[in-house]
Motif scaffolding. Sequence first.
Motif, PDB file in Angstrom:
ATOM      1  N   TYR A  15      13.209  -3.157   5.512  1.00 62.96           N
ATOM      2  CA  TYR A  15      13.957  -2.689   4.015  1.00 62.96           C
ATOM      3  C   TYR A  15      13.315  -2.668   2.788  1.00 62.96           C
ATOM      4  O   TYR A  15      13.615  -1.831   2.215  1.00 62.96           O
ATOM      5  CB  TYR A  15      15.253  -3.564   4.126  1.00 62.96           C
ATOM      6  CG  TYR A  15      15.897  -3.700   5.284  1.00 62.96           C
ATOM      7  CD1 TYR A  15      16.790  -2.731   5.709  1.00 62.96           C
ATOM      8  CD2 TYR A  15      15.961  -4.757   6.443  1.00 62.96           C
ATOM      9  CE1 TYR A  15      17.486  -2.754   6.932  1.00 62.96           C
ATOM     10  CE2 TYR A  15      16.637  -4.636   7.497  1.00 62.96           C
ATOM     11  CZ  TYR A  15      17.432  -3.721   7.745  1.00 62.96           C
ATOM     12  OH  TYR A  15      18.060  -3.466   8.976  1.00 62.96           O
ATOM     13  N   GLU A  16      12.226  -3.591   3.007  1.00 66.37           N
ATOM     14  CA  GLU A  16      11.184  -3.462   1.661  1.00 66.37           C
ATOM     15  C   GLU A  16      10.658  -2.114   1.504  1.00 66.37           C
ATOM     16  O   GLU A  16      10.670  -1.521   0.686  1.00 66.37           O
ATOM     17  CB  GLU A  16      10.170  -4.432   1.791  1.00 66.37           C
ATOM     18  CG  GLU A  16       9.253  -4.505   0.522  1.00 66.37           C
ATOM     19  CD  GLU A  16       8.133  -5.554   0.835  1.00 66.37           C
ATOM     20  OE1 GLU A  16       7.390  -5.739   0.011  1.00 66.37           O
ATOM     21  OE2 GLU A  16       8.080  -6.213   2.131  1.00 66.37           O
ATOM     22  N   GLU A  17       9.962  -1.701   2.837  1.00 70.64           N
ATOM     23  CA  GLU A  17       9.313  -0.380   2.769  1.00 70.64           C
ATOM     24  C   GLU A  17      10.557   0.973   2.394  1.00 70.64           C
ATOM     25  O   GLU A  17      10.002   1.756   2.111  1.00 70.64           O
ATOM     26  CB  GLU A  17       8.670  -0.049   4.167  1.00 70.64           C
ATOM     27  CG  GLU A  17       7.585  -1.158   4.286  1.00 70.64           C
ATOM     28  CD  GLU A  17       6.607  -1.018   5.672  1.00 70.64           C
ATOM     29  OE1 GLU A  17       7.097   0.185   6.085  1.00 70.64           O
ATOM     30  OE2 GLU A  17       5.638  -1.404   5.830  1.00 70.64           O
ATOM     31  N   THR A  69       0.676  -1.098   0.026  1.00 69.79           N
ATOM     32  CA  THR A  69      -0.112  -0.116  -0.082  1.00 69.79           C
ATOM     33  C   THR A  69       0.740   1.162   0.028  1.00 69.79           C
ATOM     34  O   THR A  69       0.395   2.296  -0.479  1.00 69.79           O
ATOM     35  CB  THR A  69      -0.867   0.135   1.176  1.00 69.79           C
ATOM     36  OG1 THR A  69      -0.024   0.107   2.546  1.00 69.79           O
ATOM     37  CG2 THR A  69      -2.003  -1.191   1.066  1.00 69.79           C
ATOM     38  N   HIS A  70       2.054   1.221   0.688  1.00 68.30           N
ATOM     39  CA  HIS A  70       3.051   2.309   0.539  1.00 68.30           C
ATOM     40  C   HIS A  70       3.229   2.768  -0.967  1.00 68.30           C
ATOM     41  O   HIS A  70       3.321   4.026  -1.185  1.00 68.30           O
ATOM     42  CB  HIS A  70       4.083   1.972   1.343  1.00 68.30           C
ATOM     43  CG  HIS A  70       5.203   3.247   1.303  1.00 68.30           C
ATOM     44  ND1 HIS A  70       6.171   3.703   0.517  1.00 68.30           N
ATOM     45  CD2 HIS A  70       5.233   4.200   2.589  1.00 68.30           C
ATOM     46  CE1 HIS A  70       6.889   4.658   0.727  1.00 68.30           C
ATOM     47  NE2 HIS A  70       6.123   5.115   1.861  1.00 68.30           N
ATOM     48  N   GLY A  95      22.916   7.869  -6.076  1.00 65.84           N
ATOM     49  CA  GLY A  95      21.782   8.869  -5.738  1.00 65.84           C
ATOM     50  C   GLY A  95      20.650   8.090  -4.641  1.00 65.84           C
ATOM     51  O   GLY A  95      19.727   8.777  -4.211  1.00 65.84           O
ATOM     52  N   LEU A  96      20.712   6.888  -4.449  1.00 65.80           N
ATOM     53  CA  LEU A  96      20.061   6.228  -3.329  1.00 65.80           C
ATOM     54  C   LEU A  96      20.113   6.692  -2.040  1.00 65.80           C
ATOM     55  O   LEU A  96      21.165   7.027  -1.615  1.00 65.80           O
ATOM     56  CB  LEU A  96      20.074   4.778  -3.396  1.00 65.80           C
ATOM     57  CG  LEU A  96      19.974   4.016  -4.852  1.00 65.80           C
ATOM     58  CD1 LEU A  96      20.110   2.450  -4.795  1.00 65.80           C
ATOM     59  CD2 LEU A  96      18.252   4.174  -5.265  1.00 65.80           C
ATOM     60  N   GLY A  97      19.144   6.759  -1.270  1.00 66.02           N
ATOM     61  CA  GLY A  97      18.969   7.137  -0.030  1.00 66.02           C
ATOM     62  C   GLY A  97      19.976   6.038   0.978  1.00 66.02           C
ATOM     63  O   GLY A  97      20.003   4.756   0.498  1.00 66.02           O
ATOM     64  N   GLU A 151      10.991   1.240  -0.953  1.00 59.73           N
ATOM     65  CA  GLU A 151      10.000   1.914  -1.748  1.00 59.73           C
ATOM     66  C   GLU A 151      10.199   3.550  -1.639  1.00 59.73           C
ATOM     67  O   GLU A 151       9.405   4.245  -2.273  1.00 59.73           O
ATOM     68  CB  GLU A 151       8.597   1.395  -1.285  1.00 59.73           C
ATOM     69  CG  GLU A 151       8.651   0.057  -1.707  1.00 59.73           C
ATOM     70  CD  GLU A 151       7.222  -0.764  -1.236  1.00 59.73           C
ATOM     71  OE1 GLU A 151       6.870  -0.083  -0.415  1.00 59.73           O
ATOM     72  OE2 GLU A 151       6.931  -1.673  -1.602  1.00 59.73           O
ATOM     73  N   GLN A 152      10.596   3.808  -0.306  1.00 67.61           N
ATOM     74  CA  GLN A 152      10.800   5.411  -0.089  1.00 67.61           C
ATOM     75  C   GLN A 152      11.962   5.764  -0.467  1.00 67.61           C
ATOM     76  O   GLN A 152      12.381   7.053  -0.322  1.00 67.61           O
ATOM     77  CB  GLN A 152      10.644   5.498   1.253  1.00 67.61           C
ATOM     78  CG  GLN A 152       9.291   4.876   2.206  1.00 67.61           C
ATOM     79  CD  GLN A 152       9.286   5.239   3.820  1.00 67.61           C
ATOM     80  OE1 GLN A 152       9.886   5.962   4.216  1.00 67.61           O
ATOM     81  NE2 GLN A 152       8.771   4.019   4.278  1.00 67.61           N
TER      82      GLN A 152
END
Length: 592
Positions: free
Chosen positions: A456-458, A79-80, A400-402, A461-462
Amino acid sequence: MLHTALQTVTIAVVAGVASTLLGRRLRIPPILFFLLLGVFLGPLGLGWVRPESLGNGLVVLVEIMVAVILFEGGLSLSTHSFRKAGAAIRRILLISLPLTGLGAAVLGRLILDLAWPKALFFGALIVVTGPTVVGALLKAVSLSPSLRSLLDWESIWGDVLGVLLSGVALKFILSGSGHGPERIGFLFLERLLLGLFVGVLAGEILRRWVFPFVMRLQEPALPGVTAFAAALGIFHVSNLLSEHSGPLAAAAAGLVLSIGKTSAIEDVRHFKEQISIVLIGSIFVLLSSTIDPFAVAAHWPGMLVVALILGALVRPASVLVALAGTPLPWRERLYAGIVGPRGIVALATVAYADILLKGDPVMPIITNLTFVIIFLSGAFATLVSRPLAALLDVELPSSGLGILIVGIHPLSSQIAQFASQRIPVAFLDTNPSTCSLAQGWGHQTVCADVLNIHVYEEALEQGYGRLLAISNDDALNQLVAQAAAVQLGPHRVFRAKADAAGDPLLMETPHPPRQAFGSGFSVREALDELKQGRATLEVLSVDGKVADHVTPLLIFTEDGKGVEIVENREGIRGSALCLVRKPPRPDDRQAF
């Protein structure tokens, strides 16, 4: 006959798995290898793969594959990700897909002179992109979270809607003129609602009772096997209640388990991914071997025109119309419109229809047309997806990834402050009081179980695609790195050595994380040096050669848009955050 069937299945499985391995090695979708090997090994080539030897068994294998693919697809959604690009996802499903299907039907009618029922059937089945091809594309190209979410959701639910619509159209063809438009609409609504009901109900039963029972048995192999059986059962029961509603039920059940954060979900995903690799590759090879382009040689010019117009005009135009006014940047809209590879569910649907309509002179045209669209769109996505992402500036490089940081102390605080000037940075910790400490220092925090892989999955996605484990506990760093690598991949997980002496009890994993800051660095030693004033953290301009008393930690990329975690001292150039050790004072030296 038995030998021929066994030979066909064996060669198809070997060719499918080999194609998958080759695609992963080259970092491109393996669909082209599936298609080419299917034709080469089939009756038109070497004749080693003969699908007719399986009889109706091919239809059974296709249905099993569709159930597994869509169940696994539902498990992969959250859902995120929907909230991140919800407006774009809704518009792509409700506007772009119908426009694409209608455009395909009109092309089939005007150019190939298909009767309207057959043209509408073709339009319904060709709207799907499919998780098999889009998933491989997303592994090969690093895209922004919103664009990833859009393509991912379209691939799953586009497949579901395509199967539902094509099933209704096929029902209309089989019954002749027995169904009017109102009856067609009722059939679609019936299958939609029943599939959702069966899928949600079954997903809740699995989440609340079945998987908790399975987990109490403490057998690691059981969750995946249970999910496989459940996917087939849900698919079959829903189809019994309403024909062609099974795909929706399977996808809905998977989504319910994903939203519910079922404790066994990672075991299920791992098992499903392995099964999918075998099923998708082998059945793609089997279906590709059924293609006979010579049977419709006179129609090939028209089929090529339909395929090119559909891919070059209809698909991009429908996506751009659907996404107009959404928050998605125009570059990402254009990328989503241009890259739309069709997948195995489209080929499976047309193969299923071809079996039901055996002897219909039009079906070979639709079958070959579907095949050429899958081939051309897959080839285009394979060759163009990465260069196009770079050209449109929608590719997100690893720099560029967080970064998620585990380990809160003065050193990690300075590292976070430096990195957050360019990319998202957040601290991850299980202890609420430690999270409060990081917040007091002005940092973003994620207060959750650091060993829970769903975190880590969520985070991925962020936009947090990397992890830096820099606590002063080597065992914790290793455990966190192992958990994060499941979702982020070991190439995006960095672990710093906590103690210079190391821990001999630590076990190395088959895919170890990357070493952060070099082998000569240790967190405890650095913290001790900073505390005693024997070292400072400074931003230096580095030009290839680094002094012995300087340890680079992070470095800005040349374009200034990203941050790299330093693994060794060689070849570093640019602005870098460094641990700079001060020369020892005379009175600090030991006397001998």
